[in-house]
Design an enzyme around this catalytic site. Structure first.
Site, PDB file in Angstrom:
ATOM      1  N   GLU A  93     -38.334  64.122 -40.113  1.00 52.72           N
ATOM      2  CA  GLU A  93     -38.576  62.630 -40.430  1.00 52.72           C
ATOM      3  C   GLU A  93     -37.519  61.968 -39.605  1.00 52.72           C
ATOM      4  OE1 GLU A  93     -39.767  63.605 -45.026  1.00 52.72           O
ATOM      5  OE2 GLU A  93     -38.363  61.854 -44.558  1.00 52.72           O
ATOM      6  N   CYS A 106     -32.228  56.662 -37.228  1.00 56.04           N
ATOM      7  CA  CYS A 106     -31.757  57.741 -38.040  1.00 56.04           C
ATOM      8  C   CYS A 106     -32.618  58.859 -37.633  1.00 56.04           C
ATOM      9  CB  CYS A 106     -31.905  57.311 -39.707  1.00 56.04           C
ATOM     10  SG  CYS A 106     -31.301  59.046 -40.694  1.00 56.04           S
ATOM     11  N   CYS A 113     -33.070  72.325 -44.165  1.00 54.49           N
ATOM     12  CA  CYS A 113     -31.720  72.255 -44.256  1.00 54.49           C
ATOM     13  C   CYS A 113     -31.322  73.504 -45.192  1.00 54.49           C
ATOM     14  CB  CYS A 113     -31.123  71.173 -44.961  1.00 54.49           C
ATOM     15  SG  CYS A 113     -29.258  71.102 -45.107  1.00 54.49           S
ATOM     16  N   CYS A 117     -28.276  70.907 -51.363  1.00 57.72           N
ATOM     17  CA  CYS A 117     -27.847  69.774 -52.253  1.00 57.72           C
ATOM     18  C   CYS A 117     -28.768  69.637 -53.143  1.00 57.72           C
ATOM     19  CB  CYS A 117     -27.274  68.821 -51.339  1.00 57.72           C
ATOM     20  SG  CYS A 117     -26.043  69.106 -50.138  1.00 57.72           S
ATOM     21  N   CYS A 120     -31.046  66.103 -52.950  1.00 62.20           N
ATOM     22  CA  CYS A 120     -31.659  65.847 -51.566  1.00 62.20           C
ATOM     23  C   CYS A 120     -32.996  66.594 -51.294  1.00 62.20           C
ATOM     24  CB  CYS A 120     -30.616  66.304 -50.600  1.00 62.20           C
ATOM     25  SG  CYS A 120     -31.199  66.357 -48.883  1.00 62.20           S
ATOM     26  N   GLY A 160     -31.537  67.912 -42.327  1.00 66.00           N
ATOM     27  CA  GLY A 160     -30.618  68.960 -41.542  1.00 66.00           C
ATOM     28  C   GLY A 160     -29.219  68.744 -41.712  1.00 66.00           C
ATOM     29  N   GLU A 161     -28.434  69.753 -41.461  1.00 66.40           N
ATOM     30  CA  GLU A 161     -26.734  69.457 -41.215  1.00 66.40           C
ATOM     31  C   GLU A 161     -26.424  69.720 -39.817  1.00 66.40           C
ATOM     32  OE1 GLU A 161     -24.295  68.827 -43.162  1.00 66.40           O
ATOM     33  OE2 GLU A 161     -23.129  69.272 -41.287  1.00 66.40           O
ATOM     34  N   SER A 192     -23.215  62.544 -39.507  1.00 72.81           N
ATOM     35  CA  SER A 192     -23.100  62.876 -40.936  1.00 72.81           C
ATOM     36  C   SER A 192     -22.937  64.353 -41.300  1.00 72.81           C
ATOM     37  CB  SER A 192     -24.112  62.195 -41.924  1.00 72.81           C
ATOM     38  OG  SER A 192     -23.965  62.246 -43.172  1.00 72.81           O
ATOM     39  N   LEU A 216     -19.390  62.954 -49.520  1.00 70.83           N
ATOM     40  CA  LEU A 216     -18.486  63.441 -50.638  1.00 70.83           C
ATOM     41  C   LEU A 216     -19.152  63.513 -51.873  1.00 70.83           C
ATOM     42  CD1 LEU A 216     -15.460  64.167 -50.579  1.00 70.83           C
ATOM     43  CD2 LEU A 216     -14.940  62.136 -51.234  1.00 70.83           C
ATOM     44  N   HIS A 217     -19.617  62.406 -52.328  1.00 72.52           N
ATOM     45  CA  HIS A 217     -20.492  62.465 -53.462  1.00 72.52           C
ATOM     46  C   HIS A 217     -19.840  62.779 -54.780  1.00 72.52           C
ATOM     47  CE1 HIS A 217     -23.549  61.208 -50.797  1.00 72.52           C
ATOM     48  NE2 HIS A 217     -24.020  62.550 -50.333  1.00 72.52           N
ATOM     49  N   ASN A 291     -30.882  57.907 -54.309  1.00 74.65           N
ATOM     50  CA  ASN A 291     -32.283  57.790 -54.326  1.00 74.65           C
ATOM     51  C   ASN A 291     -32.910  58.783 -55.070  1.00 74.65           C
ATOM     52  OD1 ASN A 291     -34.955  57.267 -52.892  1.00 74.65           O
ATOM     53  ND2 ASN A 291     -33.682  56.333 -51.298  1.00 74.65           N
ATOM     54  N   CYS A 334     -34.383  60.618 -46.253  1.00 71.27           N
ATOM     55  CA  CYS A 334     -34.925  61.694 -45.464  1.00 71.27           C
ATOM     56  C   CYS A 334     -35.396  62.809 -46.452  1.00 71.27           C
ATOM     57  CB  CYS A 334     -34.343  62.082 -44.404  1.00 71.27           C
ATOM     58  SG  CYS A 334     -34.622  61.031 -42.901  1.00 71.27           S
TER      59      CYS A 334
HETATM   60  N1  SAH Z   1     -26.606  66.868 -43.862  1.00 69.29           N
HETATM   61  C1  SAH Z   1     -26.044  65.667 -43.541  1.00 69.29           C
HETATM   62  C2  SAH Z   1     -26.720  64.711 -42.890  1.00 69.29           C
HETATM   63  C3  SAH Z   1     -28.211  64.460 -43.539  1.00 69.29           C
HETATM   64  S1  SAH Z   1     -28.277  63.845 -45.312  1.00 69.29           S
HETATM   65  C4  SAH Z   1     -24.988  65.366 -45.010  1.00 69.29           C
HETATM   66  O1  SAH Z   1     -25.606  65.593 -45.956  1.00 69.29           O
HETATM   67  O2  SAH Z   1     -24.327  64.328 -44.577  1.00 69.29           O
HETATM   68  C5  SAH Z   1     -27.867  62.224 -44.690  1.00 69.29           C
HETATM   69  C6  SAH Z   1     -27.376  61.508 -46.070  1.00 69.29           C
HETATM   70  O3  SAH Z   1     -28.281  61.321 -47.241  1.00 69.29           O
HETATM   71  C7  SAH Z   1     -26.115  62.244 -46.741  1.00 69.29           C
HETATM   72  O4  SAH Z   1     -24.867  61.450 -47.122  1.00 69.29           O
HETATM   73  C8  SAH Z   1     -26.730  62.910 -47.943  1.00 69.29           C
HETATM   74  O5  SAH Z   1     -25.635  63.238 -48.884  1.00 69.29           O
HETATM   75  C9  SAH Z   1     -27.717  61.679 -48.360  1.00 69.29           C
HETATM   76  N2  SAH Z   1     -28.668  61.894 -49.129  1.00 69.29           N
HETATM   77  C10 SAH Z   1     -29.354  63.075 -49.401  1.00 69.29           C
HETATM   78  N3  SAH Z   1     -30.246  62.906 -50.554  1.00 69.29           N
HETATM   79  C11 SAH Z   1     -29.964  61.879 -51.078  1.00 69.29           C
HETATM   80  C12 SAH Z   1     -30.451  60.932 -52.089  1.00 69.29           C
HETATM   81  N4  SAH Z   1     -31.459  61.573 -52.874  1.00 69.29           N
HETATM   82  N5  SAH Z   1     -30.155  59.750 -52.380  1.00 69.29           N
HETATM   83  C13 SAH Z   1     -29.054  59.485 -51.602  1.00 69.29           C
HETATM   84  N6  SAH Z   1     -28.551  59.798 -50.636  1.00 69.29           N
HETATM   85  C14 SAH Z   1     -28.919  61.191 -50.302  1.00 69.29           C
HETATM   86 FE1  SF4 Z   2     -27.418  68.501 -48.282  1.00 63.85          FE
HETATM   87 FE2  SF4 Z   2     -27.529  66.902 -46.081  1.00 63.85          FE
HETATM   88 FE3  SF4 Z   2     -28.758  69.042 -46.198  1.00 63.85          FE
HETATM   89 FE4  SF4 Z   2     -29.600  67.114 -47.835  1.00 63.85          FE
HETATM   90  S1  SF4 Z   2     -29.775  67.153 -45.670  1.00 63.85           S
HETATM   91  S2  SF4 Z   2     -29.268  69.526 -48.494  1.00 63.85           S
HETATM   92  S3  SF4 Z   2     -27.690  66.330 -48.352  1.00 63.85           S
HETATM   93  S4  SF4 Z   2     -26.590  68.772 -46.293  1.00 63.85           S
END
Ligand code: SAH
Ligand code: SF4
Length: 344
Positions: A93, A106, A113, A117, A120, A160-161, A192, A216-217, A291, A334
């Site tokens: 996406e 973006c 990934c 998390c 996500c 993805g990371e 990111s 960080l979250h 989200n 995403c």
């Molecule tokens: N993997 C990287 C980049 C992709 S995720 C990372 O984790 O930083 C992009 C951003 O979206 C990250 O800050 C991630 O924590 C956030 N994200 C993922 N799922 C989310 C959700 N359900 N609500 C808000 N932010 C979210």
């Molecule tokens: Fe975590 Fe970023 Fe991977 Fe989603 S895309 S699982 S937020 S590392």
């Protein structure tokens, strides 16, 4: 023979490849311009490249391309979400957003990934494969040709990371910022990461002018481990120490992403702990309501919690803002569109 994505190669790497074929160096720049400025999809469109060289190129290279599988346009703002497929059918996406200062894209760096998390959608869907640098470029190219706009900012915040696909992402940064390519300055690119400390330290040494954004979250290991499995590998102390060093080495401010989840990480005590840990650091905190992704069960924090959290950070020496959410009606976060697509 496994073909190489020619769009991932720098002009220097193309020159080397051509030298091995006994071809002149100047062809490299011509080929690069076809791929990065003209966005061609077939070698036969390279009008100033002799047919015999085009045939030789086809034997070792392919041209990556992002095809639009699906496109959603927000009714609230002009955000557009794309589902792209690559040459092998893998889907990712990307999102186009409009800001006062221009257009921001973006894009994804991996199909899926590995980081898992819990909030996500991408993390819940598992890992498929790394994207090539050319596939990252081609997402930008397809967005520009479909929308007719010039992208001024890029955020690697799609699926993805990025630091788990380190070499390809670094190649992408160099290609995207190349004057003979899309010419998007490093200062206009944000990477990111969920916090792969070893890779943050490696990246710092390159002293690129990109913005590093760290997801960080949570203010401590106990809460972060619940939502981000990567925290078991690299704890909060270790991560923040790498971020401090990153600022020192690059002179760039680090951004922290903090998705507010009701009852998980949004209490006044969390704000207090976070402020204590970040105070004195060259940083900015972006707060966003999480989200709500189907199946995760997480609920977003209310407006009051968000604003109180934000005010506390600001009045305790940590610059913070509540980020605007764009494309709320089209699952602009995403991983959600692909999830729906693969289920259908
Ligand atoms: N993997 C990287 C980049 C992709 S995720 C990372 O984790 O930083 C992009 C951003 O979206 C990250 O800050 C991630 O924590 C956030 N994200 C993922 N799922 C989310 C959700 N359900 N609500 C808000 N932010 C979210
Ligand atoms: Fe975590 Fe970023 Fe991977 Fe989603 S895309 S699982 S937020 S590392």
């Amino acid at each position: 023979m496994i073909l190489t994505d020619i769009k991932s190669l720098s002009i220097e790497a193309l020159e080397e490849g051509l030298a091995k074929m006994g071809e002149p160096k100047f062809r490299a720049k011509q080929i690069f311009l076809w791929l990065h400025q003209k966005n061609i999809e077939n070698f036969d469109e390279m009008m100033n490249i002799p047919k015999n060289l085009r045939e030789k190129l086809k034997e070792i290279y392919y041209i990556s391309h992002s095809a639009i599988e699906k496109k959603l346009i927000s009714c609230y703002d002009s955000t557009v979400k794309y589902l792209f497929s690559f040459n092998d059918g893998e889907c990712v996406e990307a999102v186009l957003m409009s800001y006062h200062h221009g257009y921001s894209a973006c894009i994804s760096t991996q199909a899926g990934c590995k980081m898992g998390c819990t909030f996500c959608a991408t993390g819940q869907g598992g890992f498929r494969r790394n994207l090539t640098a050319g596939e990252m470029i081609s997402q930008l190219q397809t967005i520009e040709s479909d929308s007719g706009v010039r992208i001024s900012n890029v955020v690697l915040m799609g699926m993805g990371e990025p630091l788990d696909n380190y070499d390809n992402v670094i190649s992408f940064l160099r290609l995207a910022s190349c004057e003979s390519g899309m010419n998007i300055g490093m200062r206009h690119i944000t990477l990111s990461t969920c916090g792969l400390v070893d890779k943050i330290r490696k990246l710092a040494k390159l002293k690129l002018q990109i913005t590093l954004s760290v997801s960080l979250h949570a203010p401590n290991d106990r809460i972060r481990e619940r939502t981000m499995p990567v925290n078991k590998r690299f704890g909060v102390d270790e991560l923040l120490s790498a971020c401090r060093d990153y600022c020192k080495i690059t002179g760039r401010r680090v951004t922290f992403e903090y998705a507010m989840i009701s009852g998980v990480n949004d209490s006044p005590a969390c704000a207090e702990e976070l402020a204590k840990r970040l105070r004195g650091m060259l940083c900015h905190v972006n707060l966003i309501p999480v989200n709500e992704v189907e199946m995760t069960g997480y609920k977003k924090s209310g407006k009051k919690s968000l604003n109180d959290f934000c005010s506390y950070l600001n009045s305790n020496g940590v610059p913070a803002t509540v980020r605007r959410t764009l494309g709320a009606d089209i699952n602009a976060s995403c991983g959600q569109l692909r999830g729906k697509y693969t289920k259908a």
